[in-house]
Write a protein that holds these residues in place. Structure first.
Motif, PDB file in Angstrom:
ATOM      1  N   VAL A 124       0.850  -1.187   0.000  1.00  0.00           N
ATOM      2  CA  VAL A 124       0.000   0.000   0.000  1.00  0.00           C
ATOM      3  C   VAL A 124       0.888   1.240   0.000  1.00  0.00           C
ATOM      4  O   VAL A 124       1.777   1.379   0.849  1.00  0.00           O
ATOM      5  CB  VAL A 124      -0.941   0.038   1.229  1.00  0.00           C
ATOM      6  CG1 VAL A 124      -1.795   1.301   1.202  1.00  0.00           C
ATOM      7  CG2 VAL A 124      -1.820  -1.206   1.266  1.00  0.00           C
ATOM      8  N   ASN A 125       0.658   2.101  -0.975  1.00  0.00           N
ATOM      9  CA  ASN A 125       1.310   3.411  -1.028  1.00  0.00           C
ATOM     10  C   ASN A 125       0.271   4.477  -0.697  1.00  0.00           C
ATOM     11  O   ASN A 125      -0.779   4.547  -1.361  1.00  0.00           O
ATOM     12  CB  ASN A 125       1.892   3.692  -2.413  1.00  0.00           C
ATOM     13  CG  ASN A 125       3.140   2.869  -2.693  1.00  0.00           C
ATOM     14  OD1 ASN A 125       3.395   1.872  -2.022  1.00  0.00           O
ATOM     15  ND2 ASN A 125       3.916   3.283  -3.689  1.00  0.00           N
ATOM     16  N   THR A 126       0.549   5.277   0.317  1.00  0.00           N
ATOM     17  CA  THR A 126      -0.393   6.324   0.736  1.00  0.00           C
ATOM     18  C   THR A 126       0.225   7.687   0.454  1.00  0.00           C
ATOM     19  O   THR A 126       1.286   8.035   1.003  1.00  0.00           O
ATOM     20  CB  THR A 126      -0.727   6.194   2.228  1.00  0.00           C
ATOM     21  OG1 THR A 126      -1.246   4.892   2.484  1.00  0.00           O
ATOM     22  CG2 THR A 126      -1.777   7.235   2.635  1.00  0.00           C
ATOM     23  N   GLY A 127      -0.414   8.457  -0.403  1.00  0.00           N
ATOM     24  CA  GLY A 127       0.133   9.745  -0.838  1.00  0.00           C
ATOM     25  C   GLY A 127      -0.007  10.851   0.183  1.00  0.00           C
ATOM     26  O   GLY A 127      -0.591  10.677   1.258  1.00  0.00           O
ATOM     27  N   HIS A 128       0.541  12.022  -0.189  1.00  0.00           N
ATOM     28  CA  HIS A 128       0.444  13.206   0.672  1.00  0.00           C
ATOM     29  C   HIS A 128      -1.007  13.673   0.751  1.00  0.00           C
ATOM     30  O   HIS A 128      -1.775  13.551  -0.202  1.00  0.00           O
ATOM     31  CB  HIS A 128       1.269  14.366   0.106  1.00  0.00           C
ATOM     32  CG  HIS A 128       2.720  14.044  -0.073  1.00  0.00           C
ATOM     33  ND1 HIS A 128       3.485  13.460   0.907  1.00  0.00           N
ATOM     34  CD2 HIS A 128       3.546  14.243  -1.135  1.00  0.00           C
ATOM     35  CE1 HIS A 128       4.721  13.311   0.472  1.00  0.00           C
ATOM     36  NE2 HIS A 128       4.785  13.778  -0.776  1.00  0.00           N
ATOM     37  N   LYS A 129      -1.354  14.247   1.878  1.00  0.00           N
ATOM     38  CA  LYS A 129      -2.616  14.970   1.985  1.00  0.00           C
ATOM     39  C   LYS A 129      -2.425  16.364   1.387  1.00  0.00           C
ATOM     40  O   LYS A 129      -1.498  17.074   1.754  1.00  0.00           O
ATOM     41  CB  LYS A 129      -3.058  15.094   3.442  1.00  0.00           C
ATOM     42  CG  LYS A 129      -3.724  13.855   4.010  1.00  0.00           C
ATOM     43  CD  LYS A 129      -4.316  14.160   5.382  1.00  0.00           C
ATOM     44  CE  LYS A 129      -5.129  12.983   5.897  1.00  0.00           C
ATOM     45  NZ  LYS A 129      -5.785  13.273   7.191  1.00  0.00           N
ATOM     46  N   VAL A 130      -3.295  16.716   0.453  1.00  0.00           N
ATOM     47  CA  VAL A 130      -3.241  18.042  -0.158  1.00  0.00           C
ATOM     48  C   VAL A 130      -4.628  18.675  -0.056  1.00  0.00           C
ATOM     49  O   VAL A 130      -5.638  17.963   0.006  1.00  0.00           O
ATOM     50  CB  VAL A 130      -2.798  17.968  -1.645  1.00  0.00           C
ATOM     51  CG1 VAL A 130      -1.369  17.458  -1.752  1.00  0.00           C
ATOM     52  CG2 VAL A 130      -3.740  17.068  -2.443  1.00  0.00           C
ATOM     53  N   PRO A 131      -4.709  19.989  -0.008  1.00  0.00           N
ATOM     54  CA  PRO A 131      -6.026  20.654   0.070  1.00  0.00           C
ATOM     55  C   PRO A 131      -6.919  20.250  -1.105  1.00  0.00           C
ATOM     56  O   PRO A 131      -6.514  20.358  -2.264  1.00  0.00           O
ATOM     57  CB  PRO A 131      -5.681  22.137   0.040  1.00  0.00           C
ATOM     58  CG  PRO A 131      -4.268  22.203   0.524  1.00  0.00           C
ATOM     59  CD  PRO A 131      -3.606  20.955   0.033  1.00  0.00           C
ATOM     60  N   SER A 132      -8.107  19.768  -0.801  1.00  0.00           N
ATOM     61  CA  SER A 132      -8.996  19.235  -1.843  1.00  0.00           C
ATOM     62  C   SER A 132      -9.375  20.286  -2.880  1.00  0.00           C
ATOM     63  O   SER A 132      -9.391  20.005  -4.089  1.00  0.00           O
ATOM     64  CB  SER A 132     -10.263  18.658  -1.207  1.00  0.00           C
ATOM     65  OG  SER A 132      -9.954  17.597  -0.340  1.00  0.00           O
ATOM     66  N   ASP A 133      -9.701  21.473  -2.441  1.00  0.00           N
ATOM     67  CA  ASP A 133     -10.224  22.488  -3.348  1.00  0.00           C
ATOM     68  C   ASP A 133      -9.158  23.442  -3.872  1.00  0.00           C
ATOM     69  O   ASP A 133      -9.467  24.372  -4.628  1.00  0.00           O
ATOM     70  CB  ASP A 133     -11.329  23.287  -2.652  1.00  0.00           C
ATOM     71  CG  ASP A 133     -12.506  22.405  -2.273  1.00  0.00           C
ATOM     72  OD1 ASP A 133     -12.863  21.532  -3.090  1.00  0.00           O
ATOM     73  OD2 ASP A 133     -13.050  22.575  -1.161  1.00  0.00           O
ATOM     74  N   ALA A 134      -7.908  23.213  -3.487  1.00  0.00           N
ATOM     75  CA  ALA A 134      -6.831  24.076  -3.981  1.00  0.00           C
ATOM     76  C   ALA A 134      -6.501  23.720  -5.423  1.00  0.00           C
ATOM     77  O   ALA A 134      -6.800  22.632  -5.919  1.00  0.00           O
ATOM     78  CB  ALA A 134      -5.591  23.927  -3.104  1.00  0.00           C
ATOM     79  N   GLU A 135      -5.844  24.657  -6.109  1.00  0.00           N
ATOM     80  CA  GLU A 135      -5.475  24.436  -7.505  1.00  0.00           C
ATOM     81  C   GLU A 135      -4.384  23.368  -7.587  1.00  0.00           C
ATOM     82  O   GLU A 135      -3.400  23.387  -6.844  1.00  0.00           O
ATOM     83  CB  GLU A 135      -4.987  25.748  -8.117  1.00  0.00           C
ATOM     84  CG  GLU A 135      -4.706  25.675  -9.600  1.00  0.00           C
ATOM     85  CD  GLU A 135      -4.304  27.030 -10.161  1.00  0.00           C
ATOM     86  OE1 GLU A 135      -3.188  27.136 -10.725  1.00  0.00           O
ATOM     87  OE2 GLU A 135      -5.107  27.977 -10.006  1.00  0.00           O
ATOM     88  N   GLY A 136      -4.581  22.407  -8.483  1.00  0.00           N
ATOM     89  CA  GLY A 136      -3.652  21.299  -8.627  1.00  0.00           C
ATOM     90  C   GLY A 136      -2.459  21.653  -9.492  1.00  0.00           C
ATOM     91  O   GLY A 136      -2.215  22.829  -9.809  1.00  0.00           O
ATOM     92  N   PRO A 137      -1.673  20.631  -9.893  1.00  0.00           N
ATOM     93  CA  PRO A 137      -0.503  20.864 -10.746  1.00  0.00           C
ATOM     94  C   PRO A 137      -0.886  21.624 -12.013  1.00  0.00           C
ATOM     95  O   PRO A 137      -1.989  21.463 -12.547  1.00  0.00           O
ATOM     96  CB  PRO A 137      -0.009  19.457 -11.067  1.00  0.00           C
ATOM     97  CG  PRO A 137      -0.515  18.619  -9.944  1.00  0.00           C
ATOM     98  CD  PRO A 137      -1.826  19.199  -9.568  1.00  0.00           C
ATOM     99  N   MET A 138       0.035  22.440 -12.494  1.00  0.00           N
ATOM    100  CA  MET A 138      -0.236  23.276 -13.664  1.00  0.00           C
ATOM    101  C   MET A 138      -0.451  22.413 -14.907  1.00  0.00           C
ATOM    102  O   MET A 138       0.066  21.289 -15.014  1.00  0.00           O
ATOM    103  CB  MET A 138       0.923  24.245 -13.895  1.00  0.00           C
ATOM    104  CG  MET A 138       2.252  23.565 -14.190  1.00  0.00           C
ATOM    105  SD  MET A 138       3.596  24.739 -14.391  1.00  0.00           S
ATOM    106  CE  MET A 138       3.015  25.627 -15.835  1.00  0.00           C
ATOM    107  N   PRO A 139      -1.248  22.910 -15.863  1.00  0.00           N
ATOM    108  CA  PRO A 139      -1.472  22.147 -17.094  1.00  0.00           C
ATOM    109  C   PRO A 139      -0.149  21.837 -17.798  1.00  0.00           C
ATOM    110  O   PRO A 139       0.685  22.733 -18.007  1.00  0.00           O
ATOM    111  CB  PRO A 139      -2.358  23.073 -17.923  1.00  0.00           C
ATOM    112  CG  PRO A 139      -3.052  23.927 -16.908  1.00  0.00           C
ATOM    113  CD  PRO A 139      -2.052  24.144 -15.819  1.00  0.00           C
ATOM    114  N   SER A 140       0.039  20.573 -18.128  1.00  0.00           N
ATOM    115  CA  SER A 140       1.281  20.136 -18.756  1.00  0.00           C
ATOM    116  C   SER A 140       1.168  18.645 -19.046  1.00  0.00           C
ATOM    117  O   SER A 140       0.374  17.941 -18.409  1.00  0.00           O
ATOM    118  CB  SER A 140       2.467  20.407 -17.834  1.00  0.00           C
ATOM    119  OG  SER A 140       3.671  19.911 -18.388  1.00  0.00           O
TER     120      SER A 140
END
Length: 429
Positions: A124-140
């Motif tokens: 099992v790999n568990t990722g970082h917690k990030v703000p749900s409604d914040a802007e994600g990685p830039m388009p690319s």
């Protein structure tokens, strides 16, 4: 009737998979049809105040009679070959369950002991917690690679528009799941702190020989270096929270490992390891005769449920007492034989098992003889259950309109007895 039908769907439909005594063969259907004709030929015409309570009572009555008939069938199967080994018994089903793969060619004669030291686990790999409604990685365009054993998978994922972390994670999880590489991706959302994270887990448990991990995931060189961080690094998809592990267990003191929690012993005994334990679990062969004792418990449970229904299922219904009297009368003729078999009738006329009598070696023979009698207790009960299933309305108070004219052949309406409840049970007959 609509209310009864809705109740039937919610309360009874889940029991269909467990039903074993469905009538589907042509000769069985003809026998049911003939019995209905015979019953109608001598039945009076009546009217009934079909309240919702009466509807539910007739549905419950029919279902309870079919359930009791099922247990009689299973008892009969167990008595056919009482000395044949037909199952494997576990002394602790919550730790280890056991079954035979091929009952017809079972070579399981001696019991053995199993102790589960640890269960097989997936990675099992568990990722970082990030703000749900914040802007994600830039388009690319993004690229990452997953290595699973000897197989390597290169992924290209294009983020074309600005989106929130939550939306992007759900899209990325679906993208990985659709690739069918035996890795399950899901998004865990924490509504309390408004964060989300991706969790990756291997579909299979355990490890192949020589491997330390079930899979690895890394960012590949970015096609467009305008984004300094890849998706793996941004979401922490390479953070291992649980390493894969093989199951460790002992059989008669000798230690074994297995990548799965389902194992096969001697090519015919299937074991399912369920939890680790410091205690040994005894796996022993079980004959049909021993299984009959278990089936007998199901029979008593079904009988007592039907008897209780006659008392509590419908208030102010005088004909409920008739069914209770019928059941009591059937048992009364064989009460001494039942006592010899370790079955006791209580003060409230329900049945229970006497454990001490069940331990006697001759008890099984008494039970088998009681069951095999053509006009014995179980044969009479089976016939009675068939009568109830065909016409549960016989045990509901009603007003007779006219009696049949016995001086001339009667008109046989094949669905008269089941006009209110029988047709709703078309999956039974």
């Amino acid at each position: 009737m609509i209310q009864a039908y809705n109740h039937f769907l919610t309360e009874y439909s889940s029991n269909f998979s467990a039903r074993t005594r469905s009538v589907h063969k042509p000769n069985e259907l003809r026998a049911v049809y003939s019995r209905i004709q015979s019953m109608n030929r001598h039945s009076a015409y009546y009217k009934v105040n079909l309240t919702r309570e009466k509807q539910l009572f007739t549905l419950s009555l029919k279902d309870a009679s079919l359930a009791l008939a099922d247990t009689l069938v299973e008892l009969g199967k167990a008595f056919e070959r009482p000395t044949v080994i037909n199952s494997a018994h576990s002394s602790d089903e919550e730790t280890v369950s056991a079954s035979l793969i091929d009952v017809e060619h079972a070579s399981f004669f001696e019991p053995f002991h199993v102790r589960v030291k640890s269960l097989a686990k997936p990675q099992v790999n568990t990722g970082h917690k990030v703000p749900s409604d914040a802007e994600g990685p830039m388009p690319s365009p993004y690229r990452f690679r997953i290595q699973a054993g000897e197989d390597s998978y290169e992924f290209s994922y294009n983020v074309s528009t600005v989106s929130t972390n939550r939306d992007l994670m759900h899209k990325l999880a679906n993208f990985i799941n659709r690739s069918n590489i035996h890795i399950i991706a899901k998004v865990d959302e924490d509504t309390a702190d408004h964060t989300s994270r991706i969790v990756l887990s291997s579909e299979d448990t355990g490890l192949a020989d020589g491997d330390s991990l079930a899979f690895t995931i890394v960012d590949s060189n970015q096609a467009d270096m305008s984004s300094p961080v890849g998706l793996v690094d941004y979401f922490g998809l390479d953070k291992i929270s649980q390493k894969p592990a093989n199951a460790k267990f002992l059989v008669n003191g000798r230690e074994y490992t297995n990548p799965r929690n389902n194992i096969i012993i001697d090519r015919n005994i299937s074991l399912t390891l369920k939890k680790a334990s410091k205690k040994e679990v005894k796996i022993s062969p079980e004959t049909a005769g021993e299984q009959a004792i278990s089936e007998l418990g199901d029979f008593l449970k079904s009988y007592n449920a039907l008897l209780t229904l006659t008392r509590t299922g419908l208030t102010r219904n005088r004909r409920s007492a008739r069914l209770q009297n019928d059941l009591t009368h059937i048992l009364s003729t064989d009460i001494e034989e039942l006592n010899r078999c370790g079955i006791r009738r209580n003060e409230d006329f329900t049945l229970s098992i006497d454990p001490e009598t069940m331990k006697k070696p001759e008890t099984m023979q008494h039970l088998k003889a009681l069951f095999e009698e053509p006009d014995g207790l179980f044969a009479k009960l089976s016939h009675k259950m068939s009568d109830i299933a065909l016409n549960p309305m016989d045990y509901v108070d009603k007003v007779v309109v006219t009696y049949p004219n016995t001086s001339r052949p009667g008109f046989t309406n094949p669905y008269l007895t089941s006009i209110y409840s029988g047709m709703m049970f078309n999956s039974y007959c």
